[in-house]
Scaffold this motif. Structure first.
Motif, PDB file in Angstrom:
ATOM      1  N   MET A  46       0.732  -1.050  -0.130  1.00 39.23           N
ATOM      2  CA  MET A  46      -0.127  -0.049  -0.106  1.00 39.23           C
ATOM      3  C   MET A  46       0.947   1.295  -0.099  1.00 39.23           C
ATOM      4  SD  MET A  46      -3.694  -0.739   1.062  1.00 39.23           S
ATOM      5  CE  MET A  46      -3.868   0.561   2.368  1.00 39.23           C
ATOM      6  N   VAL A  47       1.779   1.374   0.832  1.00 38.34           N
ATOM      7  CA  VAL A  47       2.614   2.368   1.333  1.00 38.34           C
ATOM      8  C   VAL A  47       3.552   2.667  -0.216  1.00 38.34           C
ATOM      9  CG1 VAL A  47       4.714   3.405   2.256  1.00 38.34           C
ATOM     10  CG2 VAL A  47       2.871   2.320   3.678  1.00 38.34           C
ATOM     11  N   TYR A  48       3.943   1.655  -0.896  1.00 37.91           N
ATOM     12  CA  TYR A  48       4.982   2.086  -2.131  1.00 37.91           C
ATOM     13  C   TYR A  48       4.109   1.666  -3.368  1.00 37.91           C
ATOM     14  CZ  TYR A  48       8.203   2.346   1.678  1.00 37.91           C
ATOM     15  OH  TYR A  48       8.968   2.609   3.001  1.00 37.91           O
ATOM     16  N   SER A  49       2.706   1.744  -3.342  1.00 41.87           N
ATOM     17  CA  SER A  49       1.841   1.351  -4.540  1.00 41.87           C
ATOM     18  C   SER A  49       2.301   2.518  -5.588  1.00 41.87           C
ATOM     19  CB  SER A  49       0.484   1.451  -4.183  1.00 41.87           C
ATOM     20  OG  SER A  49      -0.089   1.576  -5.427  1.00 41.87           O
ATOM     21  N   ASP A  50       2.046   1.946  -6.855  1.00 46.21           N
ATOM     22  CA  ASP A  50       2.283   2.928  -7.877  1.00 46.21           C
ATOM     23  C   ASP A  50       0.861   3.793  -8.047  1.00 46.21           C
ATOM     24  OD1 ASP A  50       0.381   1.269  -8.970  1.00 46.21           O
ATOM     25  OD2 ASP A  50       1.486   0.573 -10.596  1.00 46.21           O
ATOM     26  N   TRP A 450      -3.594   8.278  -2.236  1.00 44.23           N
ATOM     27  CA  TRP A 450      -3.731   7.368  -3.701  1.00 44.23           C
ATOM     28  C   TRP A 450      -4.643   7.804  -4.541  1.00 44.23           C
ATOM     29  CZ3 TRP A 450      -4.408   5.094   1.311  1.00 44.23           C
ATOM     30  CH2 TRP A 450      -3.094   4.223   1.909  1.00 44.23           C
ATOM     31  N   TRP A 451      -4.291   7.375  -5.970  1.00 44.16           N
ATOM     32  CA  TRP A 451      -5.355   7.973  -6.956  1.00 44.16           C
ATOM     33  C   TRP A 451      -6.474   7.237  -7.144  1.00 44.16           C
ATOM     34  CZ3 TRP A 451      -4.958  12.259  -9.144  1.00 44.16           C
ATOM     35  CH2 TRP A 451      -3.862  12.932  -9.095  1.00 44.16           C
ATOM     36  N   THR A 452      -7.431   7.263  -6.018  1.00 37.09           N
ATOM     37  CA  THR A 452      -8.547   6.693  -5.630  1.00 37.09           C
ATOM     38  C   THR A 452      -9.758   7.217  -6.921  1.00 37.09           C
ATOM     39  OG1 THR A 452      -9.564   8.320  -4.243  1.00 37.09           O
ATOM     40  CG2 THR A 452      -8.270   6.372  -3.480  1.00 37.09           C
ATOM     41  N   PRO A 453     -10.997   6.813  -7.067  1.00 36.17           N
ATOM     42  CA  PRO A 453     -11.864   7.399  -7.965  1.00 36.17           C
ATOM     43  C   PRO A 453     -12.214   8.704  -7.642  1.00 36.17           C
ATOM     44  CG  PRO A 453     -12.353   4.948  -7.575  1.00 36.17           C
ATOM     45  CD  PRO A 453     -11.188   5.206  -6.887  1.00 36.17           C
ATOM     46  N   THR A 454     -12.286   8.960  -6.437  1.00 35.88           N
ATOM     47  CA  THR A 454     -12.452  10.459  -5.854  1.00 35.88           C
ATOM     48  C   THR A 454     -11.402  11.294  -6.224  1.00 35.88           C
ATOM     49  OG1 THR A 454     -13.742   9.539  -4.231  1.00 35.88           O
ATOM     50  CG2 THR A 454     -13.032  11.845  -3.862  1.00 35.88           C
ATOM     51  N   ALA A 455      -9.968  10.946  -5.994  1.00 36.47           N
ATOM     52  CA  ALA A 455      -9.144  11.890  -6.228  1.00 36.47           C
ATOM     53  C   ALA A 455      -8.913  11.959  -7.917  1.00 36.47           C
ATOM     54  CB  ALA A 455      -7.561  11.112  -5.759  1.00 36.47           C
ATOM     55  N   ARG A 457     -11.100  12.448  -9.720  1.00 37.08           N
ATOM     56  CA  ARG A 457     -12.426  13.177 -10.143  1.00 37.08           C
ATOM     57  C   ARG A 457     -12.331  14.731  -9.300  1.00 37.08           C
ATOM     58  NH1 ARG A 457     -13.548   8.304 -10.988  1.00 37.08           N
ATOM     59  NH2 ARG A 457     -14.930   7.512 -12.784  1.00 37.08           N
ATOM     60  N   ALA A 458     -11.039  15.221  -8.956  1.00 36.89           N
ATOM     61  CA  ALA A 458     -11.080  16.146  -8.369  1.00 36.89           C
ATOM     62  C   ALA A 458     -10.413  17.343  -9.348  1.00 36.89           C
ATOM     63  CB  ALA A 458     -10.081  16.103  -7.167  1.00 36.89           C
ATOM     64  N   ASP A 459     -10.485  18.388  -8.910  1.00 40.98           N
ATOM     65  CA  ASP A 459      -9.784  19.648  -9.547  1.00 40.98           C
ATOM     66  C   ASP A 459      -8.446  19.893  -8.924  1.00 40.98           C
ATOM     67  OD1 ASP A 459     -11.952  20.447 -11.299  1.00 40.98           O
ATOM     68  OD2 ASP A 459     -12.841  21.437  -9.347  1.00 40.98           O
ATOM     69  N   ILE A 460      -8.233  19.809  -7.799  1.00 33.34           N
ATOM     70  CA  ILE A 460      -7.008  19.915  -6.897  1.00 33.34           C
ATOM     71  C   ILE A 460      -6.865  18.777  -5.887  1.00 33.34           C
ATOM     72  CG2 ILE A 460      -5.603  21.323  -5.537  1.00 33.34           C
ATOM     73  CD1 ILE A 460      -7.404  23.695  -6.210  1.00 33.34           C
ATOM     74  N   VAL A 461      -5.793  18.041  -5.997  1.00 36.23           N
ATOM     75  CA  VAL A 461      -5.328  16.838  -5.281  1.00 36.23           C
ATOM     76  C   VAL A 461      -4.140  17.144  -4.700  1.00 36.23           C
ATOM     77  CG1 VAL A 461      -4.991  14.502  -5.173  1.00 36.23           C
ATOM     78  CG2 VAL A 461      -6.342  15.110  -6.902  1.00 36.23           C
ATOM     79  N   GLN A 636     -10.775   0.540   0.992  1.00 33.98           N
ATOM     80  CA  GLN A 636      -8.989   0.476   1.206  1.00 33.98           C
ATOM     81  C   GLN A 636      -8.539  -1.017   0.588  1.00 33.98           C
ATOM     82  OE1 GLN A 636      -8.251   1.957   5.201  1.00 33.98           O
ATOM     83  NE2 GLN A 636     -10.077   3.059   5.218  1.00 33.98           N
ATOM     84  N   MET A 637      -7.337  -0.777   0.167  1.00 31.34           N
ATOM     85  CA  MET A 637      -6.709  -1.889  -0.247  1.00 31.34           C
ATOM     86  C   MET A 637      -6.908  -2.506  -1.647  1.00 31.34           C
ATOM     87  SD  MET A 637      -5.887  -4.048   3.515  1.00 31.34           S
ATOM     88  CE  MET A 637      -7.317  -4.236   3.825  1.00 31.34           C
ATOM     89  N   TRP A 638      -7.933  -2.114  -2.262  1.00 36.17           N
ATOM     90  CA  TRP A 638      -8.579  -2.375  -3.721  1.00 36.17           C
ATOM     91  C   TRP A 638      -7.168  -2.531  -4.550  1.00 36.17           C
ATOM     92  CZ3 TRP A 638     -11.853  -4.918  -6.277  1.00 36.17           C
ATOM     93  CH2 TRP A 638     -11.978  -4.620  -7.787  1.00 36.17           C
ATOM     94  N   GLN A 639      -6.358  -1.453  -4.374  1.00 36.75           N
ATOM     95  CA  GLN A 639      -5.382  -1.418  -5.374  1.00 36.75           C
ATOM     96  C   GLN A 639      -4.414  -2.518  -5.223  1.00 36.75           C
ATOM     97  OE1 GLN A 639      -5.762   0.725  -2.808  1.00 36.75           O
ATOM     98  NE2 GLN A 639      -4.041   1.900  -2.315  1.00 36.75           N
ATOM     99  N   VAL A 640      -4.170  -3.071  -4.048  1.00 36.15           N
ATOM    100  CA  VAL A 640      -3.337  -4.376  -3.876  1.00 36.15           C
ATOM    101  C   VAL A 640      -3.917  -5.635  -3.829  1.00 36.15           C
ATOM    102  CG1 VAL A 640      -1.705  -2.750  -2.687  1.00 36.15           C
ATOM    103  CG2 VAL A 640      -3.000  -3.811  -1.205  1.00 36.15           C
ATOM    104  N   MET A 641      -5.465  -5.665  -3.760  1.00 33.08           N
ATOM    105  CA  MET A 641      -5.838  -6.933  -3.299  1.00 33.08           C
ATOM    106  C   MET A 641      -6.695  -7.180  -4.661  1.00 33.08           C
ATOM    107  SD  MET A 641      -5.531  -8.014  -0.516  1.00 33.08           S
ATOM    108  CE  MET A 641      -5.044  -7.781   1.174  1.00 33.08           C
TER     109      MET A 641
END
Length: 747
Positions: A46-50, A450-455, A457-461, A636-641
Motif C-alpha cells: 500500500m505504502v509504495y503502491s504505484d 492514492w489515486w482513488t476514483p475520488t482523487a 475526479r478532483a480539480d486539486i489533489v 481500502q486495499m483495492w489497489q493491492v488486493m
C-alpha cells in the motif's frame, strides 16, 4: 543491515513493522492479536503502491481556466503536477472567494470513511476543524454504518449508545445465556475490522465458548456464511428485508400466549398498549401472527414455530446486525427488536435482552474499559449540516427542502467540495447519479494518499500521508489497548500530514491560532493524552505519562470489574436511573415520532413493505445484498488486493437457469446502471438472492455504460430509509443478471 521494529495500529489490526534503512519492508499481526495476516501484511504494498499521489496535482483545464472550465472534465482530463505553494494558493483563494460570494454553506466539508485509526490525524476531524476555523461549512450528520439507528434510538432509548458504544459482554452470554437469536447473522469476516483499530480479535473464540457452555444459536440470514464455523446454529433463511415481520410475529406470539412480561412493560416502557394493539391487529385488521410472517418472509411456519419455542423460555439475547437498518424503513427492525425484547422482559439482565452489531464489527461484546482513547475537540460551525447519505441529492437539487427527524432541512447550493478521508465513489449509492452530481460544484479539492476514483475526479489533489508516516495515538473503546503509533517512515514523495496542510492554509486565511491553538503535533498529542490521564484518575486506573506512553508503544487498560450488561443500571433502579427519553422509559410508542406525521415511520414499530424486495419482485429479478469484502476495509486495499472484477455469489439453481457457470463474467443491471462481476456458484445461498461485496474502485467503461471493476453501488438506488433517518438504504435493491462473453483482453 539495520532493521528497526515497532508496533502500530490500523483499522484491521495491530501490527509489527520492520523498517530497513528508512524503508518499510514487512508488516505482520502483533503477536497474540489474532489480526488477519493478509490484511495487515498489505502495508508495504500500500505504502509504495504505484497508485500513490506523488505531489500536488491540478486538473489541466482547471489550472488554465479556473472555475470557467466547468466540472464535466473531472475524471477524464490529465492531472498536472504543481508545486505545493501553487496548489495551496489556489485552494486558499478558492475558499476565500466562495466564502465571500456565497457564504459558508456553499462549502461542503465532505469527509466520510475510516480514514485513520489515529485520533489526531483523523482526516474527518481535521477537515471539520479547519473549515470551522475558516468560517463555516456544510457538514454531514449521521453515518452510513447505522444512520437509521442514529436517528431512531435517541427517541426510543434516549441515546444512540446501544449501537455506538454499549453492548452486553459475550462473557455474560456464555455464563447466563441460553439462546442467542442473531438477525442478520454473525459473519466472521466482519470481525476482522474495528473502527479505531484493535489489539485483540478474539470474538470467534468468545462466541464458540458460549456455544460450548450450552448456548443455542439461531441465525436468520439468506446466506450460510453468516454462521461462524463450529457454531452448530439453526439457520433460517428469510427473504431479505423481512426480519421486521418475523420480530413482530414473535412479539405477537409472546403477547397472545401469555409469555409477555406485563410487569416489565408497565415499569420500564411506555406506549406498550398502542404497540400491542397493533400486534393484535386492532388498528389495521391484521394480526401479526407467525403465519402472517411466514408468508412475508417465505419461511416455513414450522421453522418460525421452532424459533418461538426456543425463545419462549430461558435467558434470551436478541441481536440485529447493523446491515438490517441499511434498508428501506431501516428504523423498523431495530425498533421491533427492542419491542420484542421488552415483551420477553429480560432487558438489563446478564446474557439477555437485545444488542446491535454483534456480527458487524470486531469488539462488539468484548470486555473493555471505556473512555481511555482520546478524541480531538471540535470547533463551532457557522454553516449547517445535512444527512450524510443525502449529499448527492443536495448537489443535484439545491434549494430543495426535506423532512429529517422532526425538522425541515433545505439543501444548500454547494459551490466547493473539500474532501479529506474517504471515498464517496465507494460508499454512496447510484454512482452514475453521483457522477452527474459531482460535475455541478465549481471546485473539488481532495486530500488523498492514492489515486482513488475520488482523487481522479478532483480539480486539486493534495497528497496526504498514511498513518505510518506520522506520530499518533490510536485505539477504540471496544478494545483493551491504547497505542502510541510511531512514525515508521518518512512521507512518500512530497506527501504532507492533513494537519500540516491545514496549518498552511490557515496561515493564508488568517485563522491559524483558532485552528491549531499554537500547538505542534507533539503538543496536541500530549494534550489529548492528558485528557486520558484525567479519566484514569477518576476511574482509579494508573496510566503512564505521555513520554512513557511513547516509550512503551502500547499499553493495556485493565478490564472493567464486572462484564458489561447493557441497561443494567436502568433495570435495577429505573426511578433513580431513568433513560434520557421524555418518559424516562423505553418508548415502544414515541409521541415525538408520531407527531412528525411520517407515513414511512409512524409512532411505533410496524411492518412496511420495502420499495424493492422479493415479496413483490417481477419475474427474473434478484435481491442484491451488497456486503463488506472479506479481505478489505471498504474500498481500502483495492489497489493491492484486486484480481479482476469482484465476485458475485449466486445459487446453483439460479445460475443454471441463466446459463451461468462458476467464473463466468456476468453483468448486473438495474434502472440505475450496470456493472460487471465474476460469478461464484454458492449452494449455501438462498435462491433469488445475489451477494456481492462493495470495495471495488469505480471504473466505468469508455462509453460510461458498464462499470468494469464490479462496484455494486452502481446498480443500487440512492434512497433514504425514511423521513426520520434519511439514511442509507443500500440493502433494498432488485437487479437483473446476464452472462457475458467478453472480448479477449477486455478484463
Amino acid at each position: 543491515m539495520t532493521i528497526t521494529r515497532a508496533v502500530s495500529l490500523c483499522h484491521w489490526g495491530a501490527f509489527e513493522a520492520d523498517v530497513e534503512n528508512g524503508k518499510l519492508i514487512a508488516t505482520r499481526p502483533m503477536e497474540g492479536s489474532g489480526a488477519d495476516p493478509d490484511m495487515v501484511g498489505a502495508w508495504p504494498h500500500m505504502v509504495y503502491s504505484d497508485q500513490r499521489v506523488s505531489q500536488p496535482h491540478v486538473r489541466r483545464s482547471y489550472l488554465e481556466k479556473g472555475i470557467a472550465a466547468g466540472g464535466g472534465g473531472r475524471g477524464h482530463e490529465d492531472m498536472v503536477p504543481v508545486e505545493w505553494d501553487v496548489a495551496l494558493d489556489l485552494v486558499a483563494n478558492e475558499l476565500k472567494r466562495v466564502h465571500q460570494d456565497y457564504g459558508p454553506t456553499a462549502i461542503f466539508g465532505g469527509s466520510y470513511g475510516w480514514s485513520s485509526a489515529g485520533r489526531l490525524h483523523h482526516a474527518r476531524t481535521q477537515v471539520r476543524r479547519f473549515l470551522g476555523a475558516a468560517g463555516g461549512f456544510t457538514d454531514q450528520t449521521g453515518n452510513y454504518s447505522w444512520g437509521a439507528a442514529h436517528a431512531l434510538l435517541p427517541h426510543v432509548l434516549g441515546t444512540a449508545n446501544a449501537v455506538a458504544r454499549d453492548a452486553t459482554s459475550w462473557e455474560t452470554i456464555a455464563l447466563h445465556g441460553e439462546t442467542v437469536v442473531a438477525f442478520g447473522g454473525l459473519n466472521p469476516k466482519n470481525w476482522r475490522v474495528s473502527s479505531g483499530g484493535a489489539g485483540e480479535f478474539h470474538l470467534p473464540e468468545k462466541v464458540l465458548e458460549a456455544r460450548k457452555r450450552g448456548v443455542k444459536f439461531f441465525i436468520l440470514s439468506p446466506h450460510a456464511d453468516d454462521v461462524p464455523a463450529g457454531l452448530d446454529a439453526t439457520l433460517i433463511r428469510p427473504r431479505p428485508n423481512s426480519d421486521t415481520a418475523i420480530m413482530l410475529a414473535l412479539a405477537h406470539q409472546a403477547l397472545t400466549s401469555g409469555r409477555a412480561d406485563l410487569a416489565f412493560l408497565q415499569r420500564y416502557t411506555t406506549g406498550s398498549e398502542v404497540f400491542c394493539a397493533y400486534l393484535r391487529g386492532d388498528t389495521d385488521g391484521i394480526p401479526k401472527t407467525l403465519d402472517w410472517a411466514a408468508g412475508l418472509s417465505d419461511v416455513p411456519v414450522s421453522e418460525l414455530n421452532g424459533l418461538w419455542e426456543a425463545i419462549s423460555s430461558g435467558r434470551v439475547m436478541l441481536s440485529a446486525a447493523w446491515s438490517l437498518q441499511r434498508a428501506d424503513h431501516g428504523e423498523q427492525p431495530f425498533w421491533a427488536l427492542i419491542a420484542l425484547a421488552a415483551l420477553l422482559g429480560q432487558i438489563g439482565l446478564p446474557g439477555g435482552g437485545f444488542c446491535f452489531g454483534y456480527g458487524s464489527m470486531n469488539g462488539v461484546g468484548a470486555d473493555a474499559s471505556k473512555g481511555f482513547v482520546p478524541t480531538m475537540p471540535m470547533l463551532p460551525n457557522k454553516g449547517m449540516a445535512i444527512p450524510v447519505a443525502r449529499f448527492v441529492d443536495a448537489f443535484l437539487e439545491p434549494g430543495k427542502t426535506i423532512e429529517f427527524n422532526g425538522r425541515r432541512v433545505t439543501y444548500p447550493d454547494v459551490k466547493l467540495v473539500y474532501w479529506a478521508g474517504g471515498n464517496p465513489f465507494h460508499h454512496a449509492q447510484d454512482l452514475d447519479r453521483l457522477s452527474r452530481a459531482w460535475e455541478r460544484p465549481q471546485t473539488v479539492i481532495v486530500h488523498e494518499p492514492w489515486w482513488t476514483p475520488t482523487a481522479r475526479r478532483a480539480d486539486i489533489v493534495l497528497p496526504a500521508t498514511t498513518s505510518l508516516e506520522r506520530d499518533d495515538i490510536g485505539g477504540t473503546s471496544r478494545d483493551p489497548y491504547v497505542f502510541f503509533m510511531p512514525k515508521l517512515i518518512d512521507p512518500v514523495g512530497s506527501a504532507r500530514n492533513d494537519i500540516d496542510i491545514f496549518r498552511s492554509l490557515s496561515d493564508r486565511l488568517g485563522c491559524r491560532e483558532l485552528f491549531d491553538e499554537g500547538l505542534d503535533d507533539r503538543g496536541w498529542l500530549k494534550r489529548l493524552w492528558d485528557k486520558s490521564l484525567e479519566h484514569g484518575v477518576h476511574s482509579g486506573v494508573d496510566l503512564p505519562d505521555f513520554e512513557e506512553l511513547r516509550r512503551q508503544n502500547i499499553i493495556r487498560i485493565p478490564a472493567p470489574l464486572q462484564p458489561e450488561v447493557m441497561l443494567e443500571s436502568f433495570r435495577s433502579d429505573p426511578e433513580n436511573n431513568p433513560l434520557p427519553t421524555p418518559s424516562g422509559k423505553i418508548e415502544l410508542y414515541s409521541k415525538a415520532i408520531a407527531g412528525f406525521g411520517y407515513s414511512d415511520c409512524p409512532g411505533h414499530a410496524v411492518w412496511i413493505e420495502p420499495h424493492e424486495w422479493l415479496g413483490s419482485a417481477p419475474c427474473g429479478k434478484f435481491h442484491l445484498v451488497s456486503n463488506q469484502p472479506a479481505k478489505q476495509l471498504h474500498s481500502q486495499m483495492w489497489q493491492v488486493m484486486a484480481k479482476g472484477p469482484a465476485e458475485c455469489r449466486i445459487n446453483p439453481s439460479d445460475a443454471k437457469e441463466h446459463g451461468i457457470s462458476g467464473g463466468d463474467h456476468i453483468v448486473l443491471k438495474s434502472g440505475r446502471g450496470a456493472c460487471r462481476a465474476s460469478a461464484l456458484i454458492d449452494p449455501s445461498l438462498r435462491r433469488g438472492v445475489l451477494i456481492m461485496p462493495t470495495g471495488a474502485w469505480y471504473e466505468p467503461d469508455a462509453e460510461g455504460s458498464i462499470e468494469q471493476n464490479g462496484n455494486p453501488n452502481v446498480v443500487i438506488g440512492d434512497r433514504g430509509t425514511s423521513q426520520l433517518g434519511q439514511a442509507c438504504a443500500a440493502l433494498s435493491a432488485l437487479v437483473e443478471i446476464e452472462r457475458e462473453t467478453p472480448a479477449p483482453g477486455s478484463f
